[in-house]
Design a protein around this motif. Structure first.
Motif, PDB file in Angstrom:
ATOM      1  N   SER A   1       0.831  -1.214   0.000  1.00 30.20           N
ATOM      2  CA  SER A   1       0.000   0.000   0.000  1.00 30.20           C
ATOM      3  C   SER A   1       0.858   1.254   0.000  1.00 30.20           C
ATOM      4  O   SER A   1       0.548   2.238  -0.687  1.00 30.20           O
ATOM      5  CB  SER A   1      -0.940  -0.002   1.215  1.00 30.20           C
ATOM      6  N   ILE A   2       1.948   1.234   0.759  1.00 34.34           N
ATOM      7  CA  ILE A   2       2.862   2.379   0.772  1.00 34.34           C
ATOM      8  C   ILE A   2       3.656   2.443  -0.528  1.00 34.34           C
ATOM      9  O   ILE A   2       3.846   3.521  -1.109  1.00 34.34           O
ATOM     10  CB  ILE A   2       3.818   2.289   1.984  1.00 34.34           C
ATOM     11  N   TRP A   3       4.096   1.304  -1.006  1.00 31.10           N
ATOM     12  CA  TRP A   3       4.923   1.235  -2.214  1.00 31.10           C
ATOM     13  C   TRP A   3       4.190   1.852  -3.405  1.00 31.10           C
ATOM     14  O   TRP A   3       4.744   2.668  -4.142  1.00 31.10           O
ATOM     15  CB  TRP A   3       5.271  -0.225  -2.477  1.00 31.10           C
ATOM     16  N   PHE A   4       2.916   1.470  -3.583  1.00 28.03           N
ATOM     17  CA  PHE A   4       2.172   1.919  -4.762  1.00 28.03           C
ATOM     18  C   PHE A   4       1.154   3.018  -4.447  1.00 28.03           C
ATOM     19  O   PHE A   4       0.405   3.427  -5.326  1.00 28.03           O
ATOM     20  CB  PHE A   4       1.473   0.734  -5.425  1.00 28.03           C
ATOM     21  N   LYS A   5       1.128   3.467  -3.198  1.00 27.60           N
ATOM     22  CA  LYS A   5       0.167   4.478  -2.765  1.00 27.60           C
ATOM     23  C   LYS A   5      -1.239   4.136  -3.266  1.00 27.60           C
ATOM     24  O   LYS A   5      -1.945   4.946  -3.874  1.00 27.60           O
ATOM     25  CB  LYS A   5       0.564   5.879  -3.240  1.00 27.60           C
ATOM     26  N   ALA A   6      -1.628   2.916  -2.981  1.00 29.38           N
ATOM     27  CA  ALA A   6      -2.937   2.390  -3.366  1.00 29.38           C
ATOM     28  C   ALA A   6      -3.358   1.392  -2.294  1.00 29.38           C
ATOM     29  O   ALA A   6      -2.506   0.792  -1.631  1.00 29.38           O
ATOM     30  CB  ALA A   6      -2.867   1.712  -4.729  1.00 29.38           C
ATOM     31  N   PRO A   7      -4.662   1.191  -2.106  1.00 26.56           N
ATOM     32  CA  PRO A   7      -5.122   0.247  -1.089  1.00 26.56           C
ATOM     33  C   PRO A   7      -4.950  -1.206  -1.534  1.00 26.56           C
ATOM     34  O   PRO A   7      -5.905  -1.855  -1.991  1.00 26.56           O
ATOM     35  CB  PRO A   7      -6.604   0.611  -0.920  1.00 26.56           C
ATOM     36  N   ILE A   8      -3.729  -1.695  -1.440  1.00 26.71           N
ATOM     37  CA  ILE A   8      -3.434  -3.079  -1.824  1.00 26.71           C
ATOM     38  C   ILE A   8      -3.742  -3.972  -0.631  1.00 26.71           C
ATOM     39  O   ILE A   8      -3.016  -3.964   0.367  1.00 26.71           O
ATOM     40  CB  ILE A   8      -1.964  -3.252  -2.248  1.00 26.71           C
ATOM     41  N   ILE A   9      -4.805  -4.744  -0.729  1.00 24.76           N
ATOM     42  CA  ILE A   9      -5.233  -5.595   0.379  1.00 24.76           C
ATOM     43  C   ILE A   9      -4.872  -7.046   0.065  1.00 24.76           C
ATOM     44  O   ILE A   9      -5.185  -7.554  -1.007  1.00 24.76           O
ATOM     45  CB  ILE A   9      -6.753  -5.484   0.615  1.00 24.76           C
ATOM     46  N   THR A  10      -4.196  -7.661   1.005  1.00 25.86           N
ATOM     47  CA  THR A  10      -3.836  -9.068   0.857  1.00 25.86           C
ATOM     48  C   THR A  10      -4.536  -9.882   1.943  1.00 25.86           C
ATOM     49  O   THR A  10      -5.076  -9.340   2.905  1.00 25.86           O
ATOM     50  CB  THR A  10      -2.313  -9.272   0.955  1.00 25.86           C
ATOM     51  N   ALA A  11      -4.529 -11.182   1.778  1.00 27.42           N
ATOM     52  CA  ALA A  11      -5.189 -12.070   2.741  1.00 27.42           C
ATOM     53  C   ALA A  11      -4.642 -13.474   2.524  1.00 27.42           C
ATOM     54  O   ALA A  11      -3.743 -13.680   1.697  1.00 27.42           O
ATOM     55  CB  ALA A  11      -6.703 -12.036   2.544  1.00 27.42           C
ATOM     56  N   TRP A  12      -5.172 -14.405   3.250  1.00 28.21           N
ATOM     57  CA  TRP A  12      -4.805 -15.797   3.020  1.00 28.21           C
ATOM     58  C   TRP A  12      -5.812 -16.430   2.070  1.00 28.21           C
ATOM     59  O   TRP A  12      -6.940 -15.968   1.933  1.00 28.21           O
ATOM     60  CB  TRP A  12      -4.752 -16.564   4.336  1.00 28.21           C
TER      61      TRP A  12
END
Length: 415
Positions: A74-85
């Motif tokens: 999220s910080i790297w691409f300044k976008a809400p990158i949501i991960t999960a299992w």
């Protein structure tokens, strides 16, 4: 300061972009991640006869992996990158883990993660995703989200004293203060849950986790029986819809670094029990929509928030199950569905724009059908059906265009 070729973020910018709505939306996304899928983790643990210590380590590993990757990406691409299992991955384990040893399963987890990392690093997965029309990916997303919207109203049957006030609150504050609608609705729901006696506080048991490292063993049967299917369902049923969510809300971030990063963390955390870390779809849609922030460039805070809550919850491992079991399932269903309203409406509208309505419609219908084939969920088959439909229509159009051109040229020659 963290940088990439497109963005540069410092502490001052983080403070400036910070918003209550984004933080709360990140919390809701984390709650949804644990509310349903964690129950399936418990089922898989029972099938594998895991001890409570190994189960806690597993929950710790998938939580820490999801948290770190959420924050970094999220910080790297300044976008809400949501991960999960991988929830489909856990479903796969429920049906197949019993015939393999725990150490062989750990080896299969690593094998699957290595393949996923390779697909991300080489760019093969990104090349495939770039060929899928936008209307098809948004139709798939709409199909994924539809049931969540429907569950808001089906929950009325079981707990109307909670659900109806939450819906009414959402509608009123959507008109008066859209930015904080979900936040206000969340707290109202918690208050009603508490005062109506539906919050089972006696079942909450907080304890810390001691992660357990397990040396993997590599069995050919487990690599084929768990590793390959786990890779397929993770890429098809999690990463592909996850990319679709990001693109549907206008985040055209490069795919390869996302898949590669989640693959690397899957490898690192597999010895502690993590079966797969991947891009999220449902929880991502909660954070990428307008409910997080009106300004799409500030919604990355929701991704960071989600990651931080993952880390906090993961430290307590299996104790998290008791917290979510204390809340009525209707509360989770309603707050998740309401938070996804904006993404659902946007996806439906985008899917039906342009000239690919038939392809989008078939994608949507297959996705909501819930069919599963070869262990792969409906979202993937919706994509396949949409692409196939689009291909057929393109072939018909090109063929007709060619014949029309030939006839036109023939008439010119005759004249």
């Amino acid at each position: 300061m963290l940088k990439n070729s497109r963005h540069s973020i410092n502490i001052g910018m983080l403070k400036e972009d910070l918003s209550i709505s984004a933080v709360v939306v990140g919390l809701i996304a984390t709650m949804v991640s644990y509310a349903g899928p964690l129950v399936i983790v418990f089922q898989a643990a029972q099938v594998a006869h895991l001890s409570d210590a190994h189960l806690s380590s597993w929950i710790w590993a998938i939580s820490i992996g999801s948290g770190i990757t959420c924050i970094l990406l999220s910080i790297w691409f300044k976008a809400p990158i949501i991960t999960a299992w991988s929830t489909p991955g856990v479903v796969l384990l429920v049906s197949s883990w019993s015939i393999y040893s725990y150490t062989d399963a750990i080896g299969a987890f690593i094998f699957s993660a290595v393949i996923i990392t390779f697909l991300g690093w080489t760019g093969l997965f990104e090349k495939i995703m770039n060929r899928i029309p936008y209307s098809i990916t948004t139709a798939m997303l709409a199909g994924i989200l539809l049931n969540f919207g429907v569950e808001v109203f089906t929950s009325l049957r079981n707990l109307p004293e909670l659900v109806f006030p939450m819906i009414l609150c959402f509608l009123i504050f959507k008109r008066l203060s859209p930015r904080y609608t979900v936040v206000i609705t969340l707290f109202l729901g918690l208050l009603i849950t508490y005062f109506t006696g539906n919050l089972k506080t006696e079942s909450i048991d907080i304890s810390l986790v001691n992660p357990i490292f397990t040396a993997p063993t590599f069995s050919f049967d487990a690599l084929i029986g768990i590793g390959i299917p786990l890779c397929i369902v993770t890429m098809a049923s999690q990463n592909a819809p996850g990319i679709g969510v990001l693109r549907a809300d206008g985040y055209n971030v490069p795919i390869s670094p996302l898949v590669t990063t989640t693959g690397i963390f899957s490898i690192l955390l597999a010895p502690f029990g993590s079966h797969a870390i991947n891009l999220a779809a449902i929880t991502a849609a909660i954070c990428t929509g307008k409910e997080a922030h009106e300004d799409k460039n500030k919604r990355y805070i929701a991704g960071i928030s989600c990651g931080l809550f993952y880390l906090i919850f993961g430290i307590f491992g299996a104790a998290m199950a008791s917290i979510f079991q204390a809340l009525p399932s209707e509360f989770i269903a309603v707050i998740a569905g309401l938070a996804l309203f904006a993404s659902l409406s946007t996806s439906l509208a985008s899917a039906m724009e342009g000239t690919q309505k038939e392809s989008a419609l078939i994608t949507f219908l297959v996705t909501i059908s819930g069919i599963s084939f070869l262990g792969i969920g409906a979202a993937f088959w919706g994509l396949v059906a949409g692409i196939l439909t689009n291909t057929i229509f393109q072939i018909k159009f090109n063929s007709f265009s060619k014949k029309t051109t030939e006839m036109s040229n023939s008439q010119k020659d005759d004249s």
